[in-house]
Design a protein around this motif. Structure first.
Motif, PDB file in Angstrom:
ATOM      1  N   CYS A  10      45.444  48.372  34.581  1.00  0.00           N
ATOM      2  CA  CYS A  10      44.070  47.699  34.060  1.00  0.00           C
ATOM      3  C   CYS A  10      43.946  46.003  34.409  1.00  0.00           C
ATOM      4  N   ALA A  11      44.835  45.565  33.612  1.00  0.00           N
ATOM      5  CA  ALA A  11      44.875  44.134  33.699  1.00  0.00           C
ATOM      6  C   ALA A  11      44.941  43.580  35.124  1.00  0.00           C
ATOM      7  N   ILE A  12      45.554  44.140  36.154  1.00  0.00           N
ATOM      8  CA  ILE A  12      45.470  43.944  37.376  1.00  0.00           C
ATOM      9  C   ILE A  12      43.995  44.094  37.936  1.00  0.00           C
ATOM     10  N   GLN A  13      43.348  45.165  37.645  1.00  0.00           N
ATOM     11  CA  GLN A  13      42.055  45.441  38.047  1.00  0.00           C
ATOM     12  C   GLN A  13      41.120  44.256  37.551  1.00  0.00           C
ATOM     13  N   ASP A  14      41.263  43.913  36.342  1.00  0.00           N
ATOM     14  CA  ASP A  14      40.261  42.789  35.507  1.00  0.00           C
ATOM     15  C   ASP A  14      40.693  41.668  36.372  1.00  0.00           C
ATOM     16  N   CYS A  15      41.924  41.209  36.626  1.00  0.00           N
ATOM     17  CA  CYS A  15      42.211  39.885  37.024  1.00  0.00           C
ATOM     18  C   CYS A  15      41.895  39.783  38.431  1.00  0.00           C
ATOM     19  N   LEU A  16      41.935  41.099  39.188  1.00  0.00           N
ATOM     20  CA  LEU A  16      41.275  40.965  40.743  1.00  0.00           C
ATOM     21  C   LEU A  16      39.817  40.829  40.765  1.00  0.00           C
ATOM     22  N   ARG A  17      39.156  41.302  39.705  1.00  0.00           N
ATOM     23  CA  ARG A  17      37.674  40.988  39.712  1.00  0.00           C
ATOM     24  C   ARG A  17      37.323  39.920  39.290  1.00  0.00           C
ATOM     25  N   LYS A  18      38.093  39.096  38.473  1.00  0.00           N
ATOM     26  CA  LYS A  18      37.930  37.775  37.833  1.00  0.00           C
ATOM     27  C   LYS A  18      38.195  36.712  39.183  1.00  0.00           C
ATOM     28  N   ASN A  19      39.007  37.098  40.031  1.00  0.00           N
ATOM     29  CA  ASN A  19      39.558  36.076  40.954  1.00  0.00           C
ATOM     30  C   ASN A  19      38.797  36.641  42.529  1.00  0.00           C
ATOM     31  N   GLY A  20      37.830  37.268  42.463  1.00  0.00           N
ATOM     32  CA  GLY A  20      37.039  37.702  43.603  1.00  0.00           C
ATOM     33  C   GLY A  20      38.190  38.518  44.696  1.00  0.00           C
ATOM     34  N   PHE A  21      38.927  39.436  43.909  1.00  0.00           N
ATOM     35  CA  PHE A  21      39.807  40.228  44.531  1.00  0.00           C
ATOM     36  C   PHE A  21      40.720  39.539  45.545  1.00  0.00           C
ATOM     37  N   ASN A  22      41.113  38.572  45.095  1.00  0.00           N
ATOM     38  CA  ASN A  22      42.114  37.557  45.752  1.00  0.00           C
ATOM     39  C   ASN A  22      43.513  37.687  44.938  1.00  0.00           C
ATOM     40  N   GLU A  23      44.456  38.421  45.449  1.00  0.00           N
ATOM     41  CA  GLU A  23      45.502  38.757  44.553  1.00  0.00           C
ATOM     42  C   GLU A  23      46.507  37.514  44.200  1.00  0.00           C
ATOM     43  N   SER A  24      46.260  36.464  44.918  1.00  0.00           N
ATOM     44  CA  SER A  24      47.123  35.160  44.679  1.00  0.00           C
ATOM     45  C   SER A  24      46.932  35.113  43.154  1.00  0.00           C
ATOM     46  N   GLY A  25      46.007  35.367  42.528  1.00  0.00           N
ATOM     47  CA  GLY A  25      46.170  34.798  40.815  1.00  0.00           C
ATOM     48  C   GLY A  25      46.528  35.955  40.009  1.00  0.00           C
ATOM     49  N   CYS A  26      47.091  37.082  40.607  1.00  0.00           N
ATOM     50  CA  CYS A  26      47.199  38.056  39.981  1.00  0.00           C
ATOM     51  C   CYS A  26      48.703  38.654  40.047  1.00  0.00           C
ATOM     52  N   THR A  27      49.671  37.957  40.955  1.00  0.00           N
ATOM     53  CA  THR A  27      51.090  38.347  41.481  1.00  0.00           C
ATOM     54  C   THR A  27      51.899  38.344  40.125  1.00  0.00           C
ATOM     55  N   GLN A  28      51.723  37.719  39.021  1.00  0.00           N
ATOM     56  CA  GLN A  28      52.654  38.148  37.899  1.00  0.00           C
ATOM     57  C   GLN A  28      52.241  39.269  37.344  1.00  0.00           C
ATOM     58  N   LEU A  29      50.852  39.726  37.238  1.00  0.00           N
ATOM     59  CA  LEU A  29      50.487  40.894  36.852  1.00  0.00           C
ATOM     60  C   LEU A  29      51.040  42.152  37.462  1.00  0.00           C
ATOM     61  N   ILE A  30      51.131  41.804  38.866  1.00  0.00           N
ATOM     62  CA  ILE A  30      51.644  42.966  39.792  1.00  0.00           C
ATOM     63  C   ILE A  30      53.249  43.197  39.464  1.00  0.00           C
ATOM     64  N   ASP A  31      53.773  42.110  39.354  1.00  0.00           N
ATOM     65  CA  ASP A  31      55.238  42.433  38.981  1.00  0.00           C
ATOM     66  C   ASP A  31      55.465  42.744  37.679  1.00  0.00           C
ATOM     67  N   GLN A  32      54.499  42.582  36.638  1.00  0.00           N
ATOM     68  CA  GLN A  32      54.668  43.249  35.467  1.00  0.00           C
ATOM     69  C   GLN A  32      54.338  44.830  35.554  1.00  0.00           C
ATOM     70  N   LEU A  33      53.365  45.231  36.121  1.00  0.00           N
ATOM     71  CA  LEU A  33      53.168  46.595  36.612  1.00  0.00           C
ATOM     72  C   LEU A  33      54.836  47.170  37.175  1.00  0.00           C
ATOM     73  N   TYR A  34      55.007  46.797  38.173  1.00  0.00           N
ATOM     74  CA  TYR A  34      56.202  47.306  38.715  1.00  0.00           C
ATOM     75  C   TYR A  34      57.335  47.299  37.902  1.00  0.00           C
ATOM     76  N   GLN A  35      57.527  46.270  37.083  1.00  0.00           N
ATOM     77  CA  GLN A  35      58.498  46.317  36.189  1.00  0.00           C
ATOM     78  C   GLN A  35      58.460  47.657  35.172  1.00  0.00           C
ATOM     79  N   CYS A  36      57.214  47.847  34.689  1.00  0.00           N
ATOM     80  CA  CYS A  36      56.869  48.752  33.912  1.00  0.00           C
ATOM     81  C   CYS A  36      57.077  50.332  34.708  1.00  0.00           C
ATOM     82  N   CYS A  37      56.615  50.158  36.073  1.00  0.00           N
ATOM     83  CA  CYS A  37      57.055  51.737  36.737  1.00  0.00           C
ATOM     84  C   CYS A  37      58.578  51.901  37.012  1.00  0.00           C
ATOM     85  N   SER A  38      59.251  50.892  37.308  1.00  0.00           N
ATOM     86  CA  SER A  38      60.657  50.870  37.365  1.00  0.00           C
ATOM     87  C   SER A  38      61.037  51.391  35.738  1.00  0.00           C
TER      88      SER A  38
END
Length: 78
Positions: A10-38
């Motif tokens: 959900c944090a990634i989705q919020d970040c993407l909305r706030k950044n106009g769906f530009n992933e570059s501002g959300c890479t840390q959150l993506i990494d956090q999701l992947y760590q959680c999934c791992s």
């Protein structure tokens, strides 16, 4: 069972909305999701499934890719 990685997803989705769906501002959150999934797969086995996590094989590939290559999201800034 509630999904332990839903807050990260959900944090990634919020970040993407706030950044106009530009992933570059959300890479840390993506990494956090992947760590959680791992962690989720380590604790529940590779047969477990989460709507917030890529399947284990894809998760491993994405984590390796992010570790060795410039992130795709960074390319959007150029």
């Amino acid at each position: 069972m509630s999904d332990p990685c839903k807050p990260q997803a959900c944090a990634i989705q919020d970040c993407l909305r706030k950044n106009g769906f530009n992933e570059s501002g959300c890479t840390q959150l993506i990494d956090q999701l992947y760590q959680c999934c791992s962690k989720f797969y380590l604790e529940n086995g590779s047969e477990a499934r989460s709507p917030c996590c890529p399947i284990p094989r894809l998760l491993q590939f994405k984590m390796e890719q992010r570790a060795r290559e410039e992130l795709d999201a960074k390319l959007l800034d150029k």
